[in-house]
Design a protein around this motif. Structure first.
Motif, PDB file in Angstrom:
ATOM      1  N   UNK A 121       0.012   3.716 -10.906  1.00  0.00           N
ATOM      2  CA  UNK A 121       1.169   4.267 -11.152  1.00  0.00           C
ATOM      3  C   UNK A 121       1.625   4.790  -9.485  1.00  0.00           C
ATOM      4  N   UNK A 122       2.960   4.828  -9.387  1.00  0.00           N
ATOM      5  CA  UNK A 122       3.527   4.973  -8.103  1.00  0.00           C
ATOM      6  C   UNK A 122       3.310   6.420  -7.955  1.00  0.00           C
ATOM      7  N   UNK A 123       3.002   6.905  -6.880  1.00  0.00           N
ATOM      8  CA  UNK A 123       2.810   8.259  -6.450  1.00  0.00           C
ATOM      9  C   UNK A 123       1.515   8.778  -6.750  1.00  0.00           C
ATOM     10  N   UNK A 124       0.568   8.157  -7.495  1.00  0.00           N
ATOM     11  CA  UNK A 124      -0.785   8.408  -7.612  1.00  0.00           C
ATOM     12  C   UNK A 124      -1.502   7.876  -6.459  1.00  0.00           C
ATOM     13  N   UNK A 125      -2.402   8.844  -5.717  1.00  0.00           N
ATOM     14  CA  UNK A 125      -3.448   8.278  -4.746  1.00  0.00           C
ATOM     15  C   UNK A 125      -4.619   7.613  -5.367  1.00  0.00           C
ATOM     16  N   UNK A 126      -4.724   6.553  -4.544  1.00  0.00           N
ATOM     17  CA  UNK A 126      -6.298   5.792  -5.099  1.00  0.00           C
ATOM     18  C   UNK A 126      -7.411   6.587  -4.998  1.00  0.00           C
ATOM     19  N   UNK A 127      -7.489   7.730  -4.363  1.00  0.00           N
ATOM     20  CA  UNK A 127      -8.691   8.726  -4.412  1.00  0.00           C
ATOM     21  C   UNK A 127      -8.631   9.415  -5.852  1.00  0.00           C
ATOM     22  N   UNK A 128      -7.618   9.613  -6.169  1.00  0.00           N
ATOM     23  CA  UNK A 128      -7.488  10.436  -7.406  1.00  0.00           C
ATOM     24  C   UNK A 128      -7.707   9.482  -8.620  1.00  0.00           C
ATOM     25  N   UNK A 129      -7.052   8.350  -8.617  1.00  0.00           N
ATOM     26  CA  UNK A 129      -7.086   7.366  -9.589  1.00  0.00           C
ATOM     27  C   UNK A 129      -8.527   7.038  -9.905  1.00  0.00           C
ATOM     28  N   UNK A 130      -9.286   6.851  -8.710  1.00  0.00           N
ATOM     29  CA  UNK A 130     -10.811   6.485  -8.767  1.00  0.00           C
ATOM     30  C   UNK A 130     -11.651   7.219  -9.441  1.00  0.00           C
TER      31      UNK A 130
END
Length: 337
Positions: A121-130
């Motif tokens: 989703x837009x606005x979500x950092x790759x570091x967090x989504x991982x």
């Protein structure tokens, strides 16, 4: 495009995988099937299952010869299989290789099935989504289908990977949440939305729960300790309530505990609530929900530490201490882009 990539690999578990991991600078790049996408990994997150399967005593030759650990990922789509719809080259995706062993995400590229990834989703950092991956899917399966708004939920172990998401998922669904953790993590659990936190260093968990009476609609055990928690659960789980086991010691004692919980009837001293072992399953809809909740601020990642690519063995050493708050992530270099 190069046919090789950098990947952390191991062929032995003598002394632990962290003692055997090495970088292969020319590992074969995965070739996606017609039902897969190839993801260029930007960030991956660690899970205990990354090493517990291969360190469990199963001969490696029965599982394969060369292993790349890792299940969780976030990165960009590099190739799309002929029978895959809904993904475009270059867009960011995240997810987990549920049920996979050996061809993992601690590499510059990973091939995943179309049901193991969703758009970021837009606005979500790759570091967090991982960090969502395995723990998010497991916690969602352990909580979401079993509760409704207003229910009371107990999460045993609220500061680990699955606990962090379990607490937040239950709150996002409108539940009253009680959780347990050690003294240093009490404030973390409160910040996740827990209504009540039991410090197991200073309070007996079973006594604290039993004193409330049978009012919990769901109990989720992420740690398997105390070992008699399920046996005692009739004192704090409401009639019709459930007890979901997520985590447990990966040794003979843990297996014996699981077997006793599943097979010993309540009339012979076992627990009386419905009991099941919950494991993460491929679920794009669950990943999408968690991603949207993260975008909306209903769910946040808790990152214990970020390791550089070169320090992957140190990351696994830390994971094995069992003293992490949330997730450990590793950033993957993109020099093969």
């Amino acid at each position: 495009m190069s046919r090789t990539m950098k990947a952390w690999q191991y062929i032995s578990v003598a002394g632990g995988i962290e003692k055997n991991l090495h970088i292969n600078k020319s590992a074969p790049k995965p070739v996606p099937t017609e039902n897969e996408i190839l993801v260029q990994v930007h960030v991956m997150a660690l899970n205990p299952v990354d090493y517990k399967v291969t360190e469990s005593g199963v001969p490696l030759r029965l599982l394969g010869l060369t292993f790349i650990p890792g299940l969780d990922f976030c990165g960009q789509v590099a190739e799309v299989g002929k029978k895959v719809d809904g993904f475009s080259k270059g867009e960011y995706v995240f997810g987990a290789k549920v049920g996979s062993t050996g061809k993992g995400t601690l590499a510059q590229y990973v091939a995943v099935s179309k049901d193991q990834a969703v758009r970021l989703p837009k606005g979500v950092r790759p570091e967090d989504a991982a960090t969502i991956g395995i723990v998010g899917l497991t916690s969602f399966a352990a909580v979401s289908p079993h509760v409704k708004s207003g229910d009371k939920v107990f999460i045993n172990g609220g500061s680990g990977g699955t606990g962090v998401y379990g607490v937040q998922i239950a709150k996002a669904l409108g539940c009253h949440v009680t959780t347990s953790c050690s003294t240093p993590n009490v404030e973390l659990c409160k910040s996740l939305g827990a209504d009540e936190v039991i410090d197991y260093k200073s309070t007996d968990i079973i006594n604290a729960l039993s004193s409330k009476g049978p009012l919990f609609n769901l109990a989720v055990d992420n740690v398997g300790s105390p070992s008699t928690l399920y046996k005692a659960s009739s004192a704090f789980i409401a009639p019709g309530g459930k007890f979901n086991q997520v985590g447990m010691a990966s040794n003979l004692s843990g297996l014996a505990q699981l077997g006793g919980n599943m097979l010993r009837p309540g009339c012979l001293g076992g627990g009386k609530a419905k009991y099941q072992m919950v494991m993460g399953q491929n679920s794009p809809s669950s990943l999408q929900t968690l991603g949207e909740w993260m975008r909306e601020g209903k769910v946040k990642s808790v990152i214990d530490s970020v390791f550089a690519w070169e320090d992957a063995p140190k990351a696994y050493e830390k994971l094995k201490t069992g003293r992490t708050k949330g997730k450990i992530i590793i950033k993957v270099p993109q020099d093969n882009a």
